[in-house]
Design an enzyme around this catalytic site. Structure first.
Site, PDB file in Angstrom:
ATOM      1  N   ASP A   8       0.868  -1.177   0.000  1.00  0.00           N
ATOM      2  CA  ASP A   8       0.000   0.000   0.000  1.00  0.00           C
ATOM      3  C   ASP A   8       0.910   1.233   0.000  1.00  0.00           C
ATOM      4  O   ASP A   8       2.134   1.119  -0.159  1.00  0.00           O
ATOM      5  CB  ASP A   8      -1.001  -0.044   1.166  1.00  0.00           C
ATOM      6  CG  ASP A   8      -0.357   0.195   2.523  1.00  0.00           C
ATOM      7  OD1 ASP A   8       0.892   0.279   2.606  1.00  0.00           O
ATOM      8  OD2 ASP A   8      -1.098   0.304   3.516  1.00  0.00           O
ATOM      9  N   HIS A   9       0.312   2.414   0.198  1.00  0.00           N
ATOM     10  CA  HIS A   9       1.109   3.652   0.179  1.00  0.00           C
ATOM     11  C   HIS A   9       2.168   3.669   1.274  1.00  0.00           C
ATOM     12  O   HIS A   9       3.260   4.180   1.080  1.00  0.00           O
ATOM     13  CB  HIS A   9       0.182   4.868   0.321  1.00  0.00           C
ATOM     14  CG  HIS A   9      -0.661   4.823   1.550  1.00  0.00           C
ATOM     15  ND1 HIS A   9      -1.736   3.954   1.662  1.00  0.00           N
ATOM     16  CD2 HIS A   9      -0.589   5.487   2.726  1.00  0.00           C
ATOM     17  CE1 HIS A   9      -2.290   4.107   2.852  1.00  0.00           C
ATOM     18  NE2 HIS A   9      -1.603   5.030   3.518  1.00  0.00           N
ATOM     19  N   CYS A  65       2.954  -3.273   4.118  1.00  0.00           N
ATOM     20  CA  CYS A  65       2.114  -2.146   4.540  1.00  0.00           C
ATOM     21  C   CYS A  65       2.766  -1.544   5.777  1.00  0.00           C
ATOM     22  O   CYS A  65       3.911  -1.888   6.098  1.00  0.00           O
ATOM     23  CB  CYS A  65       0.661  -2.556   4.769  1.00  0.00           C
ATOM     24  SG  CYS A  65       0.350  -3.605   6.196  1.00  0.00           S
ATOM     25  N   THR A  67       2.232  -1.745   9.136  1.00  0.00           N
ATOM     26  CA  THR A  67       2.543  -2.683  10.233  1.00  0.00           C
ATOM     27  C   THR A  67       2.801  -4.106   9.751  1.00  0.00           C
ATOM     28  O   THR A  67       3.235  -4.947  10.549  1.00  0.00           O
ATOM     29  CB  THR A  67       1.357  -2.773  11.215  1.00  0.00           C
ATOM     30  OG1 THR A  67       0.236  -3.319  10.507  1.00  0.00           O
ATOM     31  CG2 THR A  67       0.992  -1.413  11.795  1.00  0.00           C
ATOM     32  N   GLY A  68       2.466  -4.386   8.515  1.00  0.00           N
ATOM     33  CA  GLY A  68       2.543  -5.757   8.004  1.00  0.00           C
ATOM     34  C   GLY A  68       1.306  -6.574   8.331  1.00  0.00           C
ATOM     35  O   GLY A  68       1.102  -7.658   7.773  1.00  0.00           O
ATOM     36  N   GLY A  70      -2.243  -5.673   8.264  1.00  0.00           N
ATOM     37  CA  GLY A  70      -3.439  -5.604   7.418  1.00  0.00           C
ATOM     38  C   GLY A  70      -3.309  -6.504   6.196  1.00  0.00           C
ATOM     39  O   GLY A  70      -4.239  -7.245   5.836  1.00  0.00           O
ATOM     40  N   HIS A  98       9.559 -23.581   9.946  1.00  0.00           N
ATOM     41  CA  HIS A  98       8.456 -24.190  10.697  1.00  0.00           C
ATOM     42  C   HIS A  98       7.090 -24.033  10.026  1.00  0.00           C
ATOM     43  O   HIS A  98       6.261 -24.929  10.126  1.00  0.00           O
ATOM     44  CB  HIS A  98       8.369 -23.578  12.108  1.00  0.00           C
ATOM     45  CG  HIS A  98       9.493 -23.995  12.998  1.00  0.00           C
ATOM     46  ND1 HIS A  98       9.506 -23.751  14.354  1.00  0.00           N
ATOM     47  CD2 HIS A  98      10.662 -24.651  12.728  1.00  0.00           C
ATOM     48  CE1 HIS A  98      10.623 -24.235  14.882  1.00  0.00           C
ATOM     49  NE2 HIS A  98      11.348 -24.770  13.918  1.00  0.00           N
ATOM     50  N   ARG A 109       6.823   0.618   8.375  1.00  0.00           N
ATOM     51  CA  ARG A 109       7.027   1.724   9.321  1.00  0.00           C
ATOM     52  C   ARG A 109       7.895   1.317  10.511  1.00  0.00           C
ATOM     53  O   ARG A 109       8.164   2.146  11.390  1.00  0.00           O
ATOM     54  CB  ARG A 109       5.667   2.249   9.800  1.00  0.00           C
ATOM     55  CG  ARG A 109       4.921   3.012   8.698  1.00  0.00           C
ATOM     56  CD  ARG A 109       3.574   3.544   9.143  1.00  0.00           C
ATOM     57  NE  ARG A 109       3.007   4.387   8.098  1.00  0.00           N
ATOM     58  CZ  ARG A 109       1.699   4.549   7.875  1.00  0.00           C
ATOM     59  NH1 ARG A 109       0.811   3.914   8.628  1.00  0.00           N
ATOM     60  NH2 ARG A 109       1.275   5.331   6.914  1.00  0.00           N
ATOM     61  N   ARG A 132       7.212 -32.890  11.859  1.00  0.00           N
ATOM     62  CA  ARG A 132       6.127 -32.429  12.745  1.00  0.00           C
ATOM     63  C   ARG A 132       5.549 -31.094  12.280  1.00  0.00           C
ATOM     64  O   ARG A 132       4.380 -30.801  12.523  1.00  0.00           O
ATOM     65  CB  ARG A 132       6.604 -32.346  14.195  1.00  0.00           C
ATOM     66  CG  ARG A 132       7.620 -31.247  14.477  1.00  0.00           C
ATOM     67  CD  ARG A 132       8.156 -31.344  15.899  1.00  0.00           C
ATOM     68  NE  ARG A 132       8.958 -30.186  16.283  1.00  0.00           N
ATOM     69  CZ  ARG A 132      10.229 -30.003  15.925  1.00  0.00           C
ATOM     70  NH1 ARG A 132      10.837 -30.894  15.168  1.00  0.00           N
ATOM     71  NH2 ARG A 132      10.892 -28.923  16.324  1.00  0.00           N
ATOM     72  N   HIS A 133       6.371 -30.305  11.577  1.00  0.00           N
ATOM     73  CA  HIS A 133       5.875 -29.014  11.098  1.00  0.00           C
ATOM     74  C   HIS A 133       4.913 -29.184   9.922  1.00  0.00           C
ATOM     75  O   HIS A 133       3.975 -28.405   9.774  1.00  0.00           O
ATOM     76  CB  HIS A 133       7.048 -28.104  10.724  1.00  0.00           C
ATOM     77  CG  HIS A 133       7.960 -27.842  11.876  1.00  0.00           C
ATOM     78  ND1 HIS A 133       7.544 -27.183  13.009  1.00  0.00           N
ATOM     79  CD2 HIS A 133       9.253 -28.194  12.100  1.00  0.00           C
ATOM     80  CE1 HIS A 133       8.543 -27.125  13.870  1.00  0.00           C
ATOM     81  NE2 HIS A 133       9.594 -27.728  13.348  1.00  0.00           N
ATOM     82  N   ARG A 136       1.606 -30.038  11.275  1.00  0.00           N
ATOM     83  CA  ARG A 136       0.938 -28.855  11.848  1.00  0.00           C
ATOM     84  C   ARG A 136       0.388 -27.931  10.767  1.00  0.00           C
ATOM     85  O   ARG A 136      -0.755 -27.453  10.893  1.00  0.00           O
ATOM     86  CB  ARG A 136       1.917 -28.099  12.754  1.00  0.00           C
ATOM     87  CG  ARG A 136       2.210 -28.876  14.025  1.00  0.00           C
ATOM     88  CD  ARG A 136       3.381 -28.332  14.795  1.00  0.00           C
ATOM     89  NE  ARG A 136       3.681 -29.198  15.931  1.00  0.00           N
ATOM     90  CZ  ARG A 136       4.831 -29.172  16.602  1.00  0.00           C
ATOM     91  NH1 ARG A 136       5.785 -28.326  16.269  1.00  0.00           N
ATOM     92  NH2 ARG A 136       5.012 -29.995  17.608  1.00  0.00           N
TER      93      ARG A 136
END
Ligand code: RB5
Length: 142
Positions: A8-9, A65, A67-68, A70, A98, A109, A132-133, A136
Site C-alpha cells: 500500500d502507500h 504495509c 505494520t505488516g 493488514g 516451521h 514503518r 512435525r511441522h 501442523r
C-alpha cells in the site's frame, strides 16, 4: 526465483527500494502495485497479489504495509496461503523452517531497508523442515 511484490502507500517507498536492491538476490520480481505514495486501501493490493500468486508460478510473494498486519490478515483469508509478518532475522528463518510461509509480510514503518533485505535473504536461504511441522501446517486450512 520468481517472486511477486505489492504494497500500500505506507509500504511504497520500501517496495521501490527493495526492487532496486533485488539484483543482489538474483530474483525476477513482478510488481503489482501500488505505484505511488497516494493513499490506497491495503486489502486491494493484498487481494491482487494473492490472486496472481495462486494463478502463476511464483516461489514466494512479498506484501508490505505500515505494520505488516493488514496485508497479512487479508492474505491469510486464502486457502493454502501462509502469510507471515517478519521484522527480524530469526523470525524470517523460522517462518520458512516451521511454517513454510509463502508470503512475506513486511512492516514498512518499523523496519529499515537493510533489515528488509536481510529478512528476504534469510527467508530465501532457509528450508522448510517438514516432519512435525508438516503435520501442523496441514491443520491450518479450515
Ligand atoms: C496505512 O495507514 C496503514 O493502516 C496500513 O499500511 C497498515 O499498517 C495496515 O495494517
Amino acid at each position: 526465483m520468481n517472486i511477486i511484490i505489492a504494497s500500500d502507500h505506507a509500504g511504497y517507498n520500501l517496495k521501490e527500494n527493495i526492487k532496486k536492491n533485488i539484483s543482489k538476490f538474483n530474483l525476477n520480481i513482478k510488481d503489482v502495485g501500488c505505484y505511488s505514495n497516494d493513499s490506497v486501501d491495503y486489502p486491494v493490493y493484498a487481494h491482487k497479489l494473492i490472486k496472481e500468486f495462486t494463478l502463476n508460478k511464483y516461489n514466494f510473494g512479498i506484501l508490505i504495509c505500515g505494520t505488516g498486519n493488514g496485508i497479512a490478515m487479508t492474505a491469510n483469508k486464502y486457502k493454502d496461503i501462509r502469510a507471515a509478518v517478519c521484522w527480524n532475522n530469526e523470525i524470517a528463518k523460522l517462518v520458512k523452517k516451521h511454517n513454510n510461509a509463502n508470503i512475506l509480510c513486511l512492516p514498512a514503518r518499523f523496519i529499515s531497508l537493510e533489515m528488509a533485505n536481510k529478512i528476504i535473504n534469510n527467508f530465501i536461504n532457509s528450508d522448510f523442515e517438514g516432519g512435525r511441522h508438516l503435520k501442523r501446517i496441514k491443520k491450518i486450512n479450515k
